[in-house]
Design a protein around this motif. Structure first.
Motif, PDB file in Angstrom:
ATOM      1  N   THR A 236       0.827  -1.189   0.000  1.00  0.00           N
ATOM      2  CA  THR A 236       0.000   0.000   0.000  1.00  0.00           C
ATOM      3  C   THR A 236       0.863   1.240   0.000  1.00  0.00           C
ATOM      4  O   THR A 236       2.070   1.186   0.148  1.00  0.00           O
ATOM      5  CB  THR A 236      -0.921   0.035   1.239  1.00  0.00           C
ATOM      6  OG1 THR A 236      -0.095   0.015   2.405  1.00  0.00           O
ATOM      7  CG2 THR A 236      -1.861  -1.142   1.257  1.00  0.00           C
TER       8      THR A 236
ATOM      9  N   ALA B 225      -9.741  -4.182  -2.657  1.00  0.00           N
ATOM     10  CA  ALA B 225     -10.058  -2.823  -2.212  1.00  0.00           C
ATOM     11  C   ALA B 225      -8.981  -2.330  -1.259  1.00  0.00           C
ATOM     12  O   ALA B 225      -8.531  -3.057  -0.373  1.00  0.00           O
ATOM     13  CB  ALA B 225     -11.420  -2.806  -1.520  1.00  0.00           C
ATOM     14  N   GLY B 226      -8.522  -1.103  -1.484  1.00  0.00           N
ATOM     15  CA  GLY B 226      -7.508  -0.510  -0.626  1.00  0.00           C
ATOM     16  C   GLY B 226      -6.079  -0.819  -1.021  1.00  0.00           C
ATOM     17  O   GLY B 226      -5.145  -0.273  -0.435  1.00  0.00           O
TER      18      GLY B 226
ATOM     19  N   SER C 299     -10.913  -4.135  -8.059  1.00  0.00           N
ATOM     20  CA  SER C 299     -10.969  -3.968  -9.510  1.00  0.00           C
ATOM     21  C   SER C 299     -10.193  -5.079 -10.185  1.00  0.00           C
ATOM     22  O   SER C 299      -9.108  -5.457  -9.739  1.00  0.00           O
ATOM     23  CB  SER C 299     -10.389  -2.607  -9.908  1.00  0.00           C
ATOM     24  OG  SER C 299     -10.562  -2.360 -11.277  1.00  0.00           O
TER      25      SER C 299
ATOM     26  N   ASP D 196      -6.306   4.593  -8.241  1.00  0.00           N
ATOM     27  CA  ASP D 196      -7.550   4.598  -7.469  1.00  0.00           C
ATOM     28  C   ASP D 196      -7.684   3.272  -6.730  1.00  0.00           C
ATOM     29  O   ASP D 196      -7.875   2.221  -7.343  1.00  0.00           O
ATOM     30  CB  ASP D 196      -8.748   4.807  -8.403  1.00  0.00           C
ATOM     31  CG  ASP D 196     -10.070   4.938  -7.662  1.00  0.00           C
ATOM     32  OD1 ASP D 196     -10.083   4.758  -6.417  1.00  0.00           O
ATOM     33  OD2 ASP D 196     -11.092   5.213  -8.316  1.00  0.00           O
ATOM     34  N   THR D 197      -7.596   3.317  -5.418  1.00  0.00           N
ATOM     35  CA  THR D 197      -7.605   2.088  -4.625  1.00  0.00           C
ATOM     36  C   THR D 197      -8.899   1.887  -3.839  1.00  0.00           C
ATOM     37  O   THR D 197      -8.969   1.001  -2.989  1.00  0.00           O
ATOM     38  CB  THR D 197      -6.430   2.094  -3.639  1.00  0.00           C
ATOM     39  OG1 THR D 197      -6.591   3.198  -2.719  1.00  0.00           O
ATOM     40  CG2 THR D 197      -5.104   2.243  -4.358  1.00  0.00           C
ATOM     41  N   GLN D 198      -9.923   2.660  -4.131  1.00  0.00           N
ATOM     42  CA  GLN D 198     -11.119   2.641  -3.286  1.00  0.00           C
ATOM     43  C   GLN D 198     -11.864   1.315  -3.346  1.00  0.00           C
ATOM     44  O   GLN D 198     -12.376   0.841  -2.331  1.00  0.00           O
ATOM     45  CB  GLN D 198     -12.051   3.780  -3.681  1.00  0.00           C
ATOM     46  CG  GLN D 198     -11.506   5.160  -3.351  1.00  0.00           C
ATOM     47  CD  GLN D 198     -12.511   6.264  -3.633  1.00  0.00           C
ATOM     48  OE1 GLN D 198     -13.626   6.002  -4.076  1.00  0.00           O
ATOM     49  NE2 GLN D 198     -12.114   7.492  -3.384  1.00  0.00           N
ATOM     50  N   ALA D 199     -11.960   0.719  -4.516  1.00  0.00           N
ATOM     51  CA  ALA D 199     -12.768  -0.490  -4.653  1.00  0.00           C
ATOM     52  C   ALA D 199     -11.948  -1.612  -5.290  1.00  0.00           C
ATOM     53  O   ALA D 199     -10.923  -1.365  -5.939  1.00  0.00           O
ATOM     54  CB  ALA D 199     -14.006  -0.207  -5.512  1.00  0.00           C
TER      55      ALA D 199
END
Length: 241
Positions: A106, A171-172, A152, A147-150
Motif C-alpha cells: 500500500t 479494495a484498498g 478492480s 484509485d484504490t477505493q474499490a
C-alpha cells in the motif's frame, strides 16, 4: 500530444550521437523541451556543467542534473550550476528501490502541486499508461493503480493473440502481481483492460541487466530503450523547480 511523444524520435537520434559514455553522470540530460528552440534541445541531449545555452521567449527546457530536474525558461542565457544534491539520494532511492512485497502493498505519492496521486516507483507498471516499460532483469512484475477505493479486476492478453488472464486488485490495495506463470517477454505487446468502457492500454517490456546508479545514467538508459513513460515519471518526481 505530450512532449514525450513529440520528442521520441529526436531522443533516439540524440542517443545515437552521444552514446552512453562513462562521463554521462557529469552532464545534465534534457528530459523535455518545448517552444521555438525545442529542436535544439531533443530529449537525451547532454549539457555539460558550466556550459552556457541560450533560450528564446516561450522556450521551456527541463534538464536532469545533479540528482534532480531543473526547469529553464527563456529568453536569455542559462547554464547548469552546482546546486546541492542533498535530496538526490532520497528522491532517486525512493523511485528505484525494489521493495519487498510486504512493504510495497500500500501507499502512494501525491503531487503537492496538483494533488494527483503519482506512481511511487519506476518499477511499478501503471495499468493506465501505455508504452514501453523498463524493468530490472529477473524482477517481480508489479502492476500499480492510482484509485484504490474499490476492488478492480483487469484482463491481460497478448496483443498478437493467445491465452490471457485476470489480475485483481483488492479494495484498498495499489499493487497486484503479474501472473508468475506467464512472465512478460521482451518486446512482446500486452493489452491491459479493466472493462469500464475505456479501451485497453498496450505495454511492452525491456529488461535492464544492470540498473544505472545515477539519475543521469538511468535517464539515458530509459531513453535508449524507449521507456519514456518512466522518463516522464522520473522528471516529475525529481523536479527542483
Amino acid at each position: 500530444m505530450s512532449w514525450i511523444s513529440r520528442n521520441l524520435s529526436a531522443s533516439a537520434a540524440a542517443i545515437a550521437l552521444i552514446g552512453l559514455a562513462p562521463s554521462a553522470a557529469l552532464a545534465g540530460v534534457v528530459v523535455s523541451s518545448s517552444g521555438p528552440s525545442a529542436a535544439q534541445f531533443p530529449v537525451g541531449r547532454q549539457i555539460g556543467p558550466g556550459q552556457t545555452f541560450t533560450l528564446r521567449e516561450g522556450d521551456i527546457v527541463t534538464i536532469l542534473e545533479n540528482g534532480g530536474t531543473r526547469i529553464f525558461r527563456g529568453a536569455g542565457s542559462h547554464s547548469l550550476g552546482t546546486a546541492s544534491a542533498a535530496s538526490r539520494n532520497r528522491a532517486f532511492a525512493a523511485l528505484t528501490t525494489q521493495r519487498a512485497a510486504v512493504r510495497a502493498r500500500t501507499g502512494a505519492v501525491r503531487s503537492t502541486a496538483s494533488g494527483e496521486v503519482r506512481n511511487p516507483s519506476l518499477w511499478y507498471v501503471d495499468v493506465a499508461k501505455a508504452g514501453t516499460i523498463c524493468l530490472p532483469r529477473a524482477s517481480t512484475v508489479r502492476l500499480w493503480r492510482a484509485d484504490t477505493q474499490a476492488e478492480s479486476t483487469y484482463a491481460i492478453t497478448p496483443a498478437q493473440g493467445g491465452n490471457g488472464w485476470h489480475v485483481t486488485f483488492p479494495a484498498g490495495e495499489m499493487l497486484a502481481l503479474w501472473n508468475a506463470a506467464t512472465p512478460p517477454a521482451p518486446g512482446t505487446a500486452y493489452r491491459i483492460g479493466h472493462g469500464t468502457g475505456n479501451g485497453p492500454v498496450e505495454v511492452r517490456f525491456a529488461f535492464l541487466d544492470t540498473v544505472p546508479g545515477t539519475p543521469e545514467d538511468l535517464a539515458n538508459a530509459l531513453i535508449a530503450h524507449g521507456c519514456t513513460v518512466q522518463l516522464d515519471q522520473m522528471a516529475a518526481a525529481m523536479t527542483q523547480g
